[in-house]
Motif scaffolding. Sequence first.
Motif, PDB file in Angstrom:
ATOM      1  N   ILE A 101       0.838  -1.209   0.000  1.00 22.54           N
ATOM      2  CA  ILE A 101       0.000   0.000   0.000  1.00 22.54           C
ATOM      3  C   ILE A 101       0.868   1.252   0.000  1.00 22.54           C
ATOM      4  CG2 ILE A 101      -1.590   1.351   1.421  1.00 22.54           C
ATOM      5  CD1 ILE A 101      -2.937  -1.312   2.169  1.00 22.54           C
ATOM      6  N   LEU A 102       1.912   1.269   0.842  1.00 23.90           N
ATOM      7  CA  LEU A 102       2.797   2.445   0.882  1.00 23.90           C
ATOM      8  C   LEU A 102       3.479   2.685  -0.461  1.00 23.90           C
ATOM      9  CD1 LEU A 102       4.457   2.219   4.388  1.00 23.90           C
ATOM     10  CD2 LEU A 102       2.937   3.993   3.547  1.00 23.90           C
ATOM     11  N   ASN A 103       3.916   1.640  -1.108  1.00 25.64           N
ATOM     12  CA  ASN A 103       4.542   1.817  -2.419  1.00 25.64           C
ATOM     13  C   ASN A 103       3.510   2.118  -3.498  1.00 25.64           C
ATOM     14  OD1 ASN A 103       7.441   1.490  -2.071  1.00 25.64           O
ATOM     15  ND2 ASN A 103       6.869  -0.487  -1.249  1.00 25.64           N
ATOM     16  N   GLY A 104       2.286   1.644  -3.316  1.00 25.22           N
ATOM     17  CA  GLY A 104       1.214   1.961  -4.261  1.00 25.22           C
ATOM     18  C   GLY A 104       0.868   3.433  -4.238  1.00 25.22           C
ATOM     19  N   LEU A 105       0.974   4.074  -3.074  1.00 24.73           N
ATOM     20  CA  LEU A 105       0.734   5.516  -3.001  1.00 24.73           C
ATOM     21  C   LEU A 105       1.747   6.278  -3.853  1.00 24.73           C
ATOM     22  CD1 LEU A 105      -0.027   5.947   0.797  1.00 24.73           C
ATOM     23  CD2 LEU A 105      -1.639   6.055  -1.093  1.00 24.73           C
ATOM     24  N   GLY A 106       2.979   5.806  -3.867  1.00 23.87           N
ATOM     25  CA  GLY A 106       3.991   6.427  -4.720  1.00 23.87           C
ATOM     26  C   GLY A 106       3.659   6.281  -6.188  1.00 23.87           C
ATOM     27  N   PHE A 107       3.126   5.125  -6.556  1.00 20.54           N
ATOM     28  CA  PHE A 107       2.705   4.911  -7.944  1.00 20.54           C
ATOM     29  C   PHE A 107       1.590   5.877  -8.319  1.00 20.54           C
ATOM     30  CE2 PHE A 107      -0.361   2.927 -10.819  1.00 20.54           C
ATOM     31  CZ  PHE A 107       0.433   2.792 -11.944  1.00 20.54           C
ATOM     32  N   ILE A 108       0.640   6.046  -7.425  1.00 20.62           N
ATOM     33  CA  ILE A 108      -0.474   6.959  -7.695  1.00 20.62           C
ATOM     34  C   ILE A 108       0.039   8.391  -7.845  1.00 20.62           C
ATOM     35  CG2 ILE A 108      -2.537   8.004  -6.658  1.00 20.62           C
ATOM     36  CD1 ILE A 108      -3.113   5.237  -5.435  1.00 20.62           C
ATOM     37  N   MET A 109       0.914   8.800  -6.943  1.00 21.60           N
ATOM     38  CA  MET A 109       1.431  10.170  -7.001  1.00 21.60           C
ATOM     39  C   MET A 109       2.285  10.407  -8.246  1.00 21.60           C
ATOM     40  SD  MET A 109       0.089  11.664  -4.500  1.00 21.60           S
ATOM     41  CE  MET A 109       0.997  13.188  -4.440  1.00 21.60           C
ATOM     42  N   ALA A 110       3.046   9.413  -8.655  1.00 19.73           N
ATOM     43  CA  ALA A 110       3.970   9.610  -9.778  1.00 19.73           C
ATOM     44  C   ALA A 110       3.298   9.493 -11.139  1.00 19.73           C
ATOM     45  CB  ALA A 110       5.112   8.606  -9.681  1.00 19.73           C
ATOM     46  N   TYR A 111       2.333   8.591 -11.282  1.00 17.97           N
ATOM     47  CA  TYR A 111       1.815   8.297 -12.617  1.00 17.97           C
ATOM     48  C   TYR A 111       0.372   8.714 -12.860  1.00 17.97           C
ATOM     49  CZ  TYR A 111       6.084   5.649 -12.973  1.00 17.97           C
ATOM     50  OH  TYR A 111       7.403   5.296 -12.989  1.00 17.97           O
ATOM     51  N   ILE A 112      -0.421   8.836 -11.820  1.00 17.56           N
ATOM     52  CA  ILE A 112      -1.837   9.136 -12.036  1.00 17.56           C
ATOM     53  C   ILE A 112      -2.151  10.605 -11.817  1.00 17.56           C
ATOM     54  CG2 ILE A 112      -4.171   8.622 -11.204  1.00 17.56           C
ATOM     55  CD1 ILE A 112      -3.261   5.767 -10.796  1.00 17.56           C
ATOM     56  N   THR A 113      -1.541  11.250 -10.824  1.00 14.61           N
ATOM     57  CA  THR A 113      -1.871  12.658 -10.567  1.00 14.61           C
ATOM     58  C   THR A 113      -1.530  13.609 -11.705  1.00 14.61           C
ATOM     59  OG1 THR A 113       0.185  12.909  -9.308  1.00 14.61           O
ATOM     60  CG2 THR A 113      -1.826  12.496  -8.054  1.00 14.61           C
ATOM     61  N   PRO A 114      -0.514  13.353 -12.558  1.00 15.22           N
ATOM     62  CA  PRO A 114      -0.314  14.286 -13.686  1.00 15.22           C
ATOM     63  C   PRO A 114      -1.503  14.356 -14.643  1.00 15.22           C
ATOM     64  CG  PRO A 114       1.678  13.031 -13.337  1.00 15.22           C
ATOM     65  CD  PRO A 114       0.625  12.447 -12.441  1.00 15.22           C
ATOM     66  N   PHE A 115      -2.354  13.319 -14.654  1.00 20.60           N
ATOM     67  CA  PHE A 115      -3.544  13.369 -15.510  1.00 20.60           C
ATOM     68  C   PHE A 115      -4.538  14.407 -15.017  1.00 20.60           C
ATOM     69  CE2 PHE A 115      -2.373   8.809 -16.402  1.00 20.60           C
ATOM     70  CZ  PHE A 115      -1.958   9.049 -17.696  1.00 20.60           C
ATOM     71  N   PHE A 116      -4.468  14.752 -13.739  1.00 15.80           N
ATOM     72  CA  PHE A 116      -5.414  15.697 -13.163  1.00 15.80           C
ATOM     73  C   PHE A 116      -4.774  17.056 -12.874  1.00 15.80           C
ATOM     74  CE2 PHE A 116      -6.852  11.465 -11.933  1.00 15.80           C
ATOM     75  CZ  PHE A 116      -8.142  11.498 -12.417  1.00 15.80           C
ATOM     76  N   ALA A 117      -3.699  17.382 -13.530  1.00 11.19           N
ATOM     77  CA  ALA A 117      -2.995  18.661 -13.302  1.00 11.19           C
ATOM     78  C   ALA A 117      -3.915  19.816 -13.661  1.00 11.19           C
ATOM     79  CB  ALA A 117      -1.728  18.713 -14.137  1.00 11.19           C
ATOM     80  N   GLN A 120      -8.157  19.477 -13.984  1.00 10.32           N
ATOM     81  CA  GLN A 120      -8.894  18.951 -15.145  1.00 10.32           C
ATOM     82  C   GLN A 120      -8.237  17.660 -15.605  1.00 10.32           C
ATOM     83  OE1 GLN A 120      -8.884  21.970 -18.104  1.00 10.32           O
ATOM     84  NE2 GLN A 120     -10.017  23.426 -16.870  1.00 10.32           N
ATOM     85  N   TRP A 121      -9.008  16.846 -16.274  1.00 10.30           N
ATOM     86  CA  TRP A 121      -8.511  15.600 -16.821  1.00 10.30           C
ATOM     87  C   TRP A 121      -7.664  15.909 -18.044  1.00 10.30           C
ATOM     88  CZ3 TRP A 121      -7.690  10.682 -15.833  1.00 10.30           C
ATOM     89  CH2 TRP A 121      -7.473   9.794 -16.872  1.00 10.30           C
ATOM     90  N   ASN A 122      -6.403  15.463 -18.035  1.00 12.88           N
ATOM     91  CA  ASN A 122      -5.498  15.749 -19.149  1.00 12.88           C
ATOM     92  C   ASN A 122      -5.124  14.472 -19.887  1.00 12.88           C
ATOM     93  OD1 ASN A 122      -5.396  18.479 -18.523  1.00 12.88           O
ATOM     94  ND2 ASN A 122      -3.775  18.174 -17.034  1.00 12.88           N
ATOM     95  N   GLY A 123      -5.916  13.469 -19.817  1.00  9.29           N
ATOM     96  CA  GLY A 123      -5.585  12.176 -20.392  1.00  9.29           C
ATOM     97  C   GLY A 123      -5.893  12.053 -21.794  1.00  9.29           C
TER      98      GLY A 123
END
Length: 123
Positions: A101-117, A120-123
Amino acid sequence: MNQQKDLIPKKLRINRGRLLYAAFLLSTMLLGTVQPVFAATMWDKAQEIMKDVYAQIVLISTIAAVVTASVALLLMNFSKSGKTVDESRAWLKRIIITWAILNGLGFIMAYITPFFAGGQWNG
């Protein structure tokens, strides 16, 4: 007696509440004009600090997970009690899930949050 009090000029009274409010209002207006200049650098610095703190948390949690998992594995392999083996297996499962779970949070922060910069959805 009353006439003497009336002859003495009254002191100039300073309303402290109004003075504090005026100082607050002035400083707020000043900060409101300065804020756009420092906003970008402040958020960039905050993001850098959060990434550093998260990296330290992941590092410490990885070391703690390896140490505790090795103790659980040693207890599981060398214990003669069935209860100890079951408890060690349960703790090993909890350690692995928490670490994932702790490492999954890093994945979310690194790869998923840029889509919501920008909100708005930037995907």
